[in-house]
Design an enzyme around this catalytic site. Sequence first.
Site, PDB file in Angstrom:
ATOM      1  NE  ARG A 168       6.405  13.925   3.171  1.00 12.45           N
ATOM      2  CZ  ARG A 168       5.871  15.145   3.006  1.00 12.45           C
ATOM      3  NH1 ARG A 168       5.093  15.392   1.972  1.00 12.45           N
ATOM      4  NH2 ARG A 168       6.096  16.101   3.873  1.00 12.45           N
ATOM      5  CE1 TYR A 189       4.757 -12.163   0.544  1.00  7.69           C
ATOM      6  CE2 TYR A 189       3.650 -10.145   1.217  1.00  7.69           C
ATOM      7  CZ  TYR A 189       4.751 -10.981   1.254  1.00  7.69           C
ATOM      8  OH  TYR A 189       5.832 -10.615   2.000  1.00  7.69           O
ATOM      9  CG  ASP A 213       1.251  -8.693  -6.052  1.00  9.03           C
ATOM     10  OD1 ASP A 213       2.296  -8.698  -6.731  1.00  9.03           O
ATOM     11  OD2 ASP A 213       1.253  -8.816  -4.808  1.00  9.03           O
ATOM     12  CE  LYS A 219       9.473 -10.243  -2.153  1.00  8.16           C
ATOM     13  NZ  LYS A 219       8.018 -10.375  -2.120  1.00  8.16           N
TER      14      LYS A 219
HETATM   15  C1  LIG Z   1       6.972  -9.830  -1.301  1.00 10.01           C
HETATM   16  C2  LIG Z   1       5.637  -9.660  -1.878  1.00 10.01           C
HETATM   17  C3  LIG Z   1       4.822  -8.566  -1.550  1.00 10.01           C
HETATM   18  C4  LIG Z   1       5.227  -7.542  -0.491  1.00 10.01           C
HETATM   19  O1  LIG Z   1       6.318  -6.789  -0.885  1.00 10.01           O
HETATM   20  P1  LIG Z   1       7.388  -6.142   0.159  1.00 10.01           P
HETATM   21  O2  LIG Z   1       8.342  -5.463  -0.753  1.00 10.01           O
HETATM   22  O3  LIG Z   1       7.955  -7.278   0.937  1.00 10.01           O
HETATM   23  O4  LIG Z   1       6.607  -5.208   1.014  1.00 10.01           O
HETATM   24  C5  LIG Z   1       3.588  -8.440  -2.171  1.00 10.01           C
HETATM   25  N1  LIG Z   1       3.166  -9.367  -3.067  1.00 10.01           N
HETATM   26  C6  LIG Z   1       3.914 -10.431  -3.409  1.00 10.01           C
HETATM   27  C7  LIG Z   1       3.391 -11.387  -4.410  1.00 10.01           C
HETATM   28  C8  LIG Z   1       5.162 -10.621  -2.837  1.00 10.01           C
HETATM   29  O5  LIG Z   1       5.884 -11.696  -3.163  1.00 10.01           O
END
Ligand SMILES: *Cc1c(COP(=O)(O)O)cnc(C)c1O
Length: 381
Positions: free
Chosen positions: A46, A98, A170, A195
């Site tokens: 961890r 988001y 983000d 993504k």
């Molecule tokens: C998908 C997404 C998240 C969340 O990420 P996960 O890996 O699904 O927890 C946060 N911000 C944006 C802009 C996203 O597209």
Amino acid sequence: MKFNTKLIHAGIHPDPGTGAVMTPIFQTSTYAQDGPGNHKGFEYARTQNPTRQVLEENLAALENGYGAVCFSSGLAAMDAVIKLFKSGDEVLATHDLYGGSYRQLVRVFSSFGVQSRFVPMQDVNSFENQIRPETKLIWIETPTNPLLQLVDIAAVCAIAKKKGILVCVDNTFASPYLQNPIDLGADIVLHSATKYLGGHSDVIHGALIAKTKELYEGLKFIQNASGAVPGPMDCFLILRGIKTLHVRVQRACDNARQIADFLKNHPQVSRVLYPGFEEHPGHFFAKNQMKDFGAMISFDVHSGSFEQSKQVLSKTKLFTCAESLGGVESLIGHPASMTHASIPREDRIKSGLTDSLIRLSIGIEDVEDLIEDLRQALEIQ
Ligand SMILES: *Cc1c(COP(=O)(O)O)cnc(C)c1O
């Protein structure tokens, strides 16, 4: 090292034990110690895992930060950022956030006394007036989902710095190939590596990159103390995805440009949201802070009806109807009934998220095939 070289080489070395060129998957929970406390820097997985460590070094280099910390998802990464704060502190966030980030702030952290407000950040002056003494974190998403609005990262960071407030960006929609928020003044960068970084729609993963040693150590402490760590196989998949980030994202951006032009000239389409268009309100900022305009496009069909856009979604053959984005394959989604269904219709429409809005995540297929697929799906019977 320049960016594309960093993707392949930063933090990555052949395995000292075997010479393996690719980073091994260290599938272990613990490490042998020669005697109590006498170890090779790894005690318990961890806290430290060599596969994860290589990925963290690579990500820190890609975003020009001091260090990176990886998590089991993008939302687990966000959870760690908010845990840097305490009851009474306030988060000021981009208003079309988001959905999962919005839910975490409103439904999880507000019960612990960390409140959030959601404000437009397009006009920097009116944004500055929204800051209160208890505002301790500014949360920026740019471009936003699914309206693709732009926030001037450098301008918001300048205001935050003046007032001693931290900024987290983000950067999921842009990826580090297109945009590097730390260079523009941000303190922390978040990626849902699920993504573009992973890029193959086969893993859930999140990462934070911190500008300073102090912030890195704070986040690293929470990573270990709260424990939302990713497994080594997931880290390996992200490392593998990153090696082709520049090639994938550039091709997707090139495809997106042509698809946006096709949609703009289509008689069934009334509105196309794409930051690459000169008339897009955020075009100037996109040009300034991004290398290209991204591979996300949203559009409305003329009738404005739920029914017609649902028909388009069910008729595409190459564009798969699914949530998520950033993979090699093109996806199509209907925010009003899928990702943003939980937002009340009135609020949704007021913000510009209409019943007929369709969102595309452009992949790296041949663009002629993608355009043909949209052409046949938009035909009226
Ligand atoms: C998908 C997404 C998240 C969340 O990420 P996960 O890996 O699904 O927890 C946060 N911000 C944006 C802009 C996203 O597209």
